[in-house]
Enzyme design. Structure first.
Site, PDB file in Angstrom:
ATOM      1  CB  VAL A   1      -0.958  -0.001   1.212  1.00 22.44           C
ATOM      2  CG1 VAL A   1      -1.677   1.339   1.328  1.00 22.44           C
ATOM      3  CG2 VAL A   1      -1.965  -1.142   1.086  1.00 22.44           C
TER       4      VAL A   1
ATOM      5  CE  LYS B   1      -7.529  -4.475   7.373  1.00 21.89           C
ATOM      6  NZ  LYS B   1      -7.173  -4.555   5.977  1.00 21.89           N
TER       7      LYS B   1
ATOM      8  N   GLY C   1      -1.685  -9.874  -3.513  1.00 23.03           N
ATOM      9  CA  GLY C   1      -1.563  -8.742  -2.574  1.00 23.03           C
ATOM     10  C   GLY C   1      -2.856  -8.371  -1.876  1.00 23.03           C
TER      11      GLY C   1
ATOM     12  CD  GLU D   1      -5.101  -7.672   6.364  1.00 24.45           C
ATOM     13  OE1 GLU D   1      -4.346  -7.061   7.138  1.00 24.45           O
ATOM     14  OE2 GLU D   1      -5.652  -7.119   5.398  1.00 24.45           O
TER      15      GLU D   1
ATOM     16  CE  LYS E   1     -11.267  -4.368   5.389  1.00 28.55           C
ATOM     17  NZ  LYS E   1     -10.976  -5.354   4.330  1.00 28.55           N
TER      18      LYS E   1
ATOM     19  N   GLY F   1      -5.658  -4.428  -2.420  1.00 24.14           N
ATOM     20  CA  GLY F   1      -4.551  -4.305  -3.368  1.00 24.14           C
ATOM     21  C   GLY F   1      -3.903  -2.934  -3.243  1.00 24.14           C
TER      22      GLY F   1
HETATM   23  N1  HSE Z   1      -7.007  -8.390   3.526  1.00 21.22           N
HETATM   24  C1  HSE Z   1      -7.923  -7.359   3.191  1.00 21.22           C
HETATM   25  C2  HSE Z   1      -8.974  -7.920   2.241  1.00 21.22           C
HETATM   26  C3  HSE Z   1      -7.177  -6.214   2.557  1.00 21.22           C
HETATM   27  O1  HSE Z   1      -8.761  -9.014   1.716  1.00 21.22           O
HETATM   28  O2  HSE Z   1     -10.005  -7.282   2.045  1.00 21.22           O
HETATM   29  C4  HSE Z   1      -8.001  -4.967   2.358  1.00 21.22           C
HETATM   30  O3  HSE Z   1      -8.460  -4.452   3.571  1.00 21.22           O
END
Ligand code: HSE
Length: 423
Positions: A16, A107, A189, A192, A207, A305
């Site tokens: 990121v 988050k 990508g 996590e 989230k 991503g």
């Molecule tokens: N690992 C998270 C997902 C990355 O797959 O949504 C974005 O927040």
């Protein structure tokens, strides 16, 4: 408004923040035009300064001393994309206390400590912005802060984890195993650093806590989210769902009854063509909001991503350059009361392996006797039956599953999933 450059310091240089650095360094004129003042990258803190990077940072200071960067005189805004709470939380506290604005894509740190960090930001007259933390390029939090400000919001449904959305699709239609699909999500990508955060539903729960907090105006304890990940979703269920014209999605759901919020993250059966989120596939995310004035609002886009997340992070940097702390809405303070799982209701998809006999009729009778409406019964293989129920208390359905499991005509209950929307 200040015309001096906004000086940016990055914490972390992974997928990121590499994309953020590229945008700030390579599109300086665009950002200046949007922000009304220059935005310059001044420093980057990384764990390993010797590591080769995919980006030429020129004269920008690269240091392993994150604690020094967050309080440096030469920095106005700290942009964090390390993830997790350790060592992030003390670094963000130090940055805010030193009068730096903070922009983060994290988050977890906001879901768990956003009320404390928000209060610190208010105390020091700076902003704490985290538009990238839910939905990446999909402006989910923005919807509640700056679009539906006059609406009474009653429910939120979201596909907000790209990894699980991608993995379920790859397992169902792509023929991959869970491990193969996770490895592919890591390569792309989305996942996590520890993909169990995605697979076990924690990432979506963080989230959802942010979305519900902003929609309903209070802090949500993420540990109270009724949470089930995707580990026990099988290829057989994904294929049955497909045959039925449905999809199985990790759905985050929040509903407000005027005094309490119900919160869940779980694999959910959605009817394709019937539920607007059923066709949100791959790494895409979507949020469906019900509110009194706007009615139904749907936003979809790319949810993970480097570039899509950088889109939201850089937007927060531009707003910070333009407005400073003005217009920033502090993290809602005070806790929302969370409804107990015992009070929740759902409709269910149940797949049962028969041990012979009139399994469909007997199961349907047992469910009806307990007040669980039966919507349909389908033979899905020679020895399997799929039952779709109408809405009933979650606890009644859970007890009924135990009873079905012990019926002589039943070999075992192979799967039980909640159903979203109308079937
Ligand atoms: N690992 C998270 C997902 C990355 O797959 O949504 C974005 O927040």
């Amino acid at each position: 408004m200040s015309t001096s450059p906004l000086r940016v310091g990055l914490l972390g240089l992974g997928t990121v923040n590499t994309a953020v650095a590229q945008r700030v360094v390579q599109h300086a004129q665009l950002l200046e035009a949007h922000a009304g003042r220059p935005v310059v990258l001044r420093g980057v803190a990384v764990r390993d300064t010797a590591r080769q990077r995919d980006i030429d940072l020129g004269e920008v200071i690269v240091t392993a001393d994150a604690a020094a960067l967050v309080t440096a005189e030469t920095i106005d805004v700290i942009v964090e994309a390390i993830g997790g709470t350790d060592p992030v939380l003390p670094l963000l506290r130090a940055a805010l206390a030193a009068g730096k604005h903070v922009v983060t894509a994290n988050k977890e740190v906001i879901a768990r400590h956003g009320d404390e960090l928000g209060a610190l930001a208010v105390k020091h007259g700076v902003a704490l912005r985290y538009g990238a933390a839910a939905g990446a390029a999909v402006p989910m939090l923005e919807l509640f802060d700056n679009a539906l400000g006059g609406d009474d919001i009653t429910s939120i449904d979201a596909i907000c984890n790209s990894t699980t959305n991608f993995v379920l699709e790859q397992m169902g239609r792509g023929g991959l195993t869970l491990d193969q699909a996770i490895a592919e999500a890591q390569r792309l990508g989305f996942a996590e650093a520890d993909p169990s955060t995605d697979i076990d539903g924690w990432d979506a729960a963080f989230k959802l806590a942010l979305l519900a907090g902003h929609a309903f105006g209070g802090h949500v304890d993420v540990d109270l989210v009724r949470r089930r990940g995707i580990r026990d979703v099988t290829t057989a269920d994904l294929q049955r769902a497909d045959e039925m014209g449905c999809a199985i999605k990790l759905l985050a759901h929040a509903a407000w009854d005027g005094s309490r919020v119900s919160l869940s993250v779980q694999p959910t059966l959605l009817v394709r063509g019937g539920h607007p989120l059923a066709s949100v596939d791959g790494s895409r995310n979507g949020v469906l909001v019900q509110s009194d004035l706007a009615g139904t609002t749907l936003l979809t886009g790319t949810g993970a991503g480097g570039d899509p997340t950088a889109s939201a992070v850089v937007n927060d940097i531009v707003i910070t350059a333009r407005d400073g702390a003005a217009g920033w809405r502090p993290v809602p303070q005070g806790s929302l009361e969370v409804m107990s799982a015992d009070d929740a209701e759902c409709a269910a998809y149940v797949r049962i392996r028969s041990s012979g006999g009139a399994v469909g009729d007997e199961v349907a009778q047992m469910l009806e006797d307990r007040g669980v409406p039966v919507v349909s019964i389908m033979m899905s293989a020679t020895d399997e039956v799929v039952v779709l129920t109408g809405t009933a208390p979650v606890s009644v359905i859970a007890n009924a599953m135990d009873t079905i499991d012990s019926m002589p005509v039943v070999d075992r209950v192979l799967a039980c999933l909640e159903v979203g929307g109308k079937v």
